[in-house]
Motif scaffolding. Structure first.
Motif, PDB file in Angstrom:
ATOM      1  N   UNK A 131       0.832  -1.206   0.000  1.00 48.90           N
ATOM      2  CA  UNK A 131       0.000   0.000   0.000  1.00 48.90           C
ATOM      3  C   UNK A 131       0.861   1.248   0.000  1.00 48.90           C
ATOM      4  N   UNK A 132       1.960   1.213   0.753  1.00 49.71           N
ATOM      5  CA  UNK A 132       2.767   2.409   0.959  1.00 49.71           C
ATOM      6  C   UNK A 132       3.947   2.545  -0.008  1.00 49.71           C
ATOM      7  N   UNK A 133       4.029   1.721  -1.006  1.00 44.60           N
ATOM      8  CA  UNK A 133       5.137   1.814  -1.963  1.00 44.60           C
ATOM      9  C   UNK A 133       5.283   3.222  -2.549  1.00 44.60           C
ATOM     10  N   UNK A 134       4.178   3.932  -2.876  1.00 44.39           N
ATOM     11  CA  UNK A 134       4.331   5.288  -3.438  1.00 44.39           C
ATOM     12  C   UNK A 134       4.979   6.285  -2.485  1.00 44.39           C
ATOM     13  N   UNK A 135       5.012   6.000  -1.169  1.00 41.77           N
ATOM     14  CA  UNK A 135       5.614   6.937  -0.225  1.00 41.77           C
ATOM     15  C   UNK A 135       7.114   7.087  -0.440  1.00 41.77           C
ATOM     16  N   UNK A 136       7.728   6.162  -1.186  1.00 45.72           N
ATOM     17  CA  UNK A 136       9.148   6.284  -1.506  1.00 45.72           C
ATOM     18  C   UNK A 136       9.427   7.568  -2.301  1.00 45.72           C
ATOM     19  N   UNK A 137       8.398   8.129  -2.896  1.00 46.96           N
ATOM     20  CA  UNK A 137       8.548   9.363  -3.662  1.00 46.96           C
ATOM     21  C   UNK A 137       8.099  10.589  -2.868  1.00 46.96           C
ATOM     22  N   UNK A 138       7.799  10.420  -1.598  1.00 45.39           N
ATOM     23  CA  UNK A 138       7.247  11.518  -0.801  1.00 45.39           C
ATOM     24  C   UNK A 138       8.350  12.344  -0.146  1.00 45.39           C
ATOM     25  N   UNK A 139       8.421  13.647  -0.400  1.00 39.82           N
ATOM     26  CA  UNK A 139       9.404  14.503   0.278  1.00 39.82           C
ATOM     27  C   UNK A 139       9.233  14.495   1.793  1.00 39.82           C
ATOM     28  N   UNK A 140       7.979  14.480   2.285  1.00 41.16           N
ATOM     29  CA  UNK A 140       7.743  14.465   3.732  1.00 41.16           C
ATOM     30  C   UNK A 140       8.300  13.193   4.356  1.00 41.16           C
ATOM     31  N   UNK A 141       8.134  12.068   3.674  1.00 42.01           N
ATOM     32  CA  UNK A 141       8.668  10.804   4.181  1.00 42.01           C
ATOM     33  C   UNK A 141      10.179  10.876   4.348  1.00 42.01           C
ATOM     34  N   UNK A 142      10.867  11.415   3.361  1.00 43.04           N
ATOM     35  CA  UNK A 142      12.330  11.461   3.419  1.00 43.04           C
ATOM     36  C   UNK A 142      12.824  12.494   4.424  1.00 43.04           C
ATOM     37  N   UNK A 143      12.070  13.591   4.590  1.00 44.91           N
ATOM     38  CA  UNK A 143      12.475  14.568   5.605  1.00 44.91           C
ATOM     39  C   UNK A 143      12.428  13.945   6.991  1.00 44.91           C
ATOM     40  N   UNK A 144      11.377  13.167   7.277  1.00 41.95           N
ATOM     41  CA  UNK A 144      11.260  12.526   8.585  1.00 41.95           C
ATOM     42  C   UNK A 144      12.269  11.394   8.722  1.00 41.95           C
ATOM     43  N   UNK A 145      12.464  10.643   7.661  1.00 38.98           N
ATOM     44  CA  UNK A 145      13.416   9.531   7.723  1.00 38.98           C
ATOM     45  C   UNK A 145      14.843  10.034   7.977  1.00 38.98           C
ATOM     46  N   UNK A 146      15.188  11.179   7.415  1.00 45.20           N
ATOM     47  CA  UNK A 146      16.542  11.711   7.574  1.00 45.20           C
ATOM     48  C   UNK A 146      16.786  12.284   8.968  1.00 45.20           C
TER      49      UNK A 146
END
Length: 475
Positions: free
Chosen positions: A82-97
């Motif tokens: 379901x969440x595969x598209x989140x790999x393209x999410x800027x918010x996801x990467x900001x939190x992950x970093x």
């Protein structure tokens, strides 16, 4: 069709698709229980045109959890497709970093909104759930063992008949709630004081805050914050940052109990020089100090600065802090005088649940009983009304409702409020609700037992009689 409205029947209605409502859906999906929730029909009702994150992303403050805690809500094998598209999410990467730091709530809100859209699309397609967006719940009638939920969308009224209702429509801060709380302590405000809600102010930028407090700054009026939670210390920082160069020199903070700080362990708290009660302030399950009631991350830094230096962070803004219960000698009297002198008072305490009109079939209103921190409910979020009636089938655990302490989940004994939080919504809080809802749905779906007839009755009606042991025998 009944009159001028349509009636729809389903097993479960989820009212509100914000952090709490979506947390339950995430949890049901990854625990494999969503099919049970949707078996009798599932309708998700939300007032927004884009359901998912509520107003979480509007706050201009940091979270009271690190980014990894938020990402943990999205980690599960059942959710990966379901969440595969989140790999393209800027918010996801900001939190992950910044996984080990507290992110901005605006980033969390953006990420949860994207994840929620993916989940909602998936469960609508896979499980046949219905999503009614831009739809407002206006009234709930409880009749016998069912709920009649009145909703309105685009000027059209509908009624949903259901056996279970999960209602999390967000929270609000009522200034009169603060006034009553102060009165219970023997404290009162000046009749000329301007009252503000931290819930609204924490959504404002520096320019907006300067405009709001311009009258107080112009007359060098006292600005007082009431509360001792995460929002109070976030408010201290936002006001100091926005107003210092405009002339703000001092803020007053009035809090009922001692300022509590959170630490991952008693050893870390001791190493930091923090004094705590080894029994009352330590969670017996996790070993954390002030697990439920302590300030965390950025709010903890501000709290320590207030305790140790009487200043807001690294600004030059002074803080006069007064504890009204169990504080230093003279604190109560100083707090009472400060309130009477205050030009502006900011409520940083207490949320009340946003609720539709609730009533019995005869029109008698249903008023829910409240306790400190929210609605009085059991471990599954079932509230009780002011007559003492438990409203089974109704579940509330979001902002303004919360859940009481459950010894199985852990908390420090000194905490007497209600538990909120994104991680809780996605895990412990919603788990108990899911279990209770499914049990009720299964009970409602169970076939009614067929009453047995005596031999005389069956012979009288010309019906065959079979001994129980022969009913399935092969001939």
């Amino acid at each position: 069709m009944f009159g001028d409205y349509l009636e729809t029947t389903c097993g479960c209605v989820i009212g509100g698709a914000g952090p709490a409502g979506m947390g339950l859906l995430f949890n049901a999906l990854k625990s494999g229980t969503l099919s049970e929730l949707a078996r009798g029909g599932l309708i998700i009702v939300d007032a927004s045109a884009n359901p998912g994150a509520g107003r979480l992303g509007d706050y201009r403050i940091t979270a009271n959890s690190v980014g990894d805690v938020i990402l943990d809500c999205l980690r599960d094998p059942a959710l990966q497709p379901v969440f595969a598209p989140l790999e393209q999410s800027p918010a996801y990467w900001r939190i992950r970093h910044q996984a080990q730091h507290a992110p901005q709530l605006s980033d969390i809100g953006a990420l949860l909104a994207e994840a929620s859209r993916l989940v909602l699309d998936f469960i609508v397609q896979r499980y046949g759930a219905k999503l009614w967006s831009s739809t407002t719940i206006t009234e709930v009638i409880r009749e016998d063992d069912e709920f009649f939920v009145w909703v309105q969308a685009q000027g059209r009224t509908r009624r949903i008949r259901c056996s279970t209702l999960i209602l999390n429509l967000g929270g609000r801060q009522d200034p009169q709630h603060m006034v009553r709380g102060l009165a219970q302590q023997g404290l009162s405000l000046s009749g000329s004081a301007t009252l503000h809600s931290a819930d609204e102010l924490l959504r404002m930028n520096a320019v907006q805050l300067r405009e709001i407090f311009a009258p107080a700054l112009a007359c060098a009026g006292r600005i007082t914050l009431v509360g001792g939670s995460h929002s109070a210390f976030s408010m201290l920082e936002n006001l100091a940052d926005a107003l210092e160069f405009a002339g703000l020199q001092e803020i007053t903070l009035i809090h009922r109990s001692a300022i509590r700080l959170f630490y991952e362990s008693a050893e870390l708290a001791t190493a930091a020089g923090y004094t705590f009660d080894p029994y009352n302030d330590v969670c017996p399950v996790s070993g954390r100090v002030n697990r439920s009631g302590g300030l965390r991350y950025r709010a903890l830094d501000i709290g320590r600065a207030v305790i140790e230096h009487r200043r807001v962070g690294k600004t030059g803004v002074r803080v006069k802090a007064f504890q009204t219960q169990g504080g230093a000698p003279g604190d109560f009297e100083a707090a009472a005088q400060a309130l009477l002198e205050s030009h502006s008072v900011v409520q940083c305490m207490g949320y009340q649940a946003n609720l539709p009109v609730m009533s019995h079939p005869d029109g008698t209103p249903i008023t829910l009983r409240e306790v400190k921190g929210g609605v009085d409910s059991d471990s599954a979020g079932c509230p009780v009304d002011t007559t003492g009636l438990r409203l089974h089938g109704l579940h509330m655990f979001g902002l303004g409702s919360g859940l009481g302490i459950d010894p199985r989940l852990g908390s420090e004994p000194s905490f007497d409020g209600r538990i909120y939080g994104v991680w809780q919504f996605h895990n412990d809080a919603s788990r108990a609700v899911i279990e209770s809802v499914i049990a009720r749905l299964q009970q409602a779906a169970a076939p009614e037992p067929v009453p047995s007839r005596s031999l005389a009755e069956r012979l009288e009606k010309g019906l065959p009689f079979l001994f129980p042991g022969l009913t399935n025998a092969k001939t």
